[in-house]
Design an enzyme around this catalytic site. Structure first.
Site, short mmCIF file in Angstrom:
data_model
loop_
_atom_site.label_atom_id
_atom_site.label_comp_id
_atom_site.label_asym_id
_atom_site.label_seq_id
_atom_site.Cartn_x
_atom_site.Cartn_y
_atom_site.Cartn_z
N ASP A 9 0.95 -1.27 -0.01
CA ASP A 9 -0.11 0.19 -0.01
C ASP A 9 0.99 1.08 0.00
OD1 ASP A 9 -2.40 1.45 0.43
OD2 ASP A 9 -1.66 1.83 2.71
N ASP A 11 0.15 4.96 0.79
CA ASP A 11 0.11 5.99 1.94
C ASP A 11 0.07 5.43 3.41
OD1 ASP A 11 -0.31 7.77 -0.32
OD2 ASP A 11 -2.53 8.08 0.17
N ASP A 178 -1.61 -0.46 5.98
CA ASP A 178 -1.67 0.29 7.36
C ASP A 178 -3.06 0.42 8.01
OD1 ASP A 178 -2.81 3.36 7.11
OD2 ASP A 178 -2.24 2.56 5.34
#
Length: 218
Positions: A9, A11, A178
């Site tokens: 991922d 960001d 996250d």
């Protein structure tokens, strides 16, 4: 025989903040967004960093972001991102994430960025960091200009569906994220890893005994 890969991922996993919001001042300088939209982006950045945005709110903000692109050309956007790479985006990259990238490369595993961010932004970052591929949200282009409509919105479950279309052994592959909104993405591989997880993903990781990594170095 299909081989394993590693999917990151973007960001708050590969980089420390939202890539699109980090570029907002450059968008403003280029006349792409108004002063009011820049202020709104700044407010979104605070919310994003505080993990206070719901999945639907983040998705809505992403759709609004595509609307801003209407009439702009992919070439103009690519030039803007290229100009911002060294000054804005590269300093946001976690050193720890690059260490992981190198570890997977030594195993002979291709590395991909998978993000809800616009494809052109994700691709530019992937190229700069020498990733093997990039998967992002695709905005429709008609007569050489963005329409503001998504052809492929890579949110939530769509990330999982997208990597399942690739020719890799997902049971042996690794995914890093996250956010709890990426749960399906993490579940799609045999080796899910949580990076700087939000509260809900941290709870899931604890219950399922998934690895949790805390990144802090630029």
């Amino acid at each position: 025989m299909a081989r394993a890969a590693a999917f990151f991922d973007l960001d708050r996993t590969l980089i420390r903040r939202s890539s699109a919001l980090a570029l907002a001042p450059a968008f403003r300088a280029a006349g792409l967004i108004s002063r009011r939209q820049l202020a709104k982006a700044a407010a979104w950045q605070v919310l994003f960093m505080a993990r206070g945005a719901s999945h639907e709110a983040v998705k809505r903000a992403a759709v609004d972001g595509l609307e801003v692109l209407r009439g702009f050309t992919p070439e103009e956007l690519q030039a803007l991102v290229a100009d911002s790479m060294e000054r804005v985006l590269r300093p946001l990259v976690y050193a720890e994430s690059l260490d992981l990238v190198e570890r997977h490369r030594r195993r002979g595993e291709p590395v991909y960025i998978v993000s809800a961010t616009l494809q052109e932004i994700v691709q530019a970052i992937a190229d700069d960091l020498h990733f093997d591929g990039a998967l992002g949200t695709v905005c429709e282009v008609v007569d050489g200009r963005y329409t503001g409509r998504a052809l492929r919105a890579l949110h939530a479950d769509a990330k999982a569906a997208c990597i399942k279309e690739l020719d890799f052994d997902l049971a042996e592959s690794t995914a890093y994220s996250d956010s709890h909104t990426d749960l399906a993405f993490l579940e799609a591989v045999g080796h899910p890893v949580c990076v700087n997880p939000d509260r809900e993903l941290r709870r899931v990781a604890r219950e399922r005994e998934w690895p949790v990594l805390e990144f802090g170095s630029g």
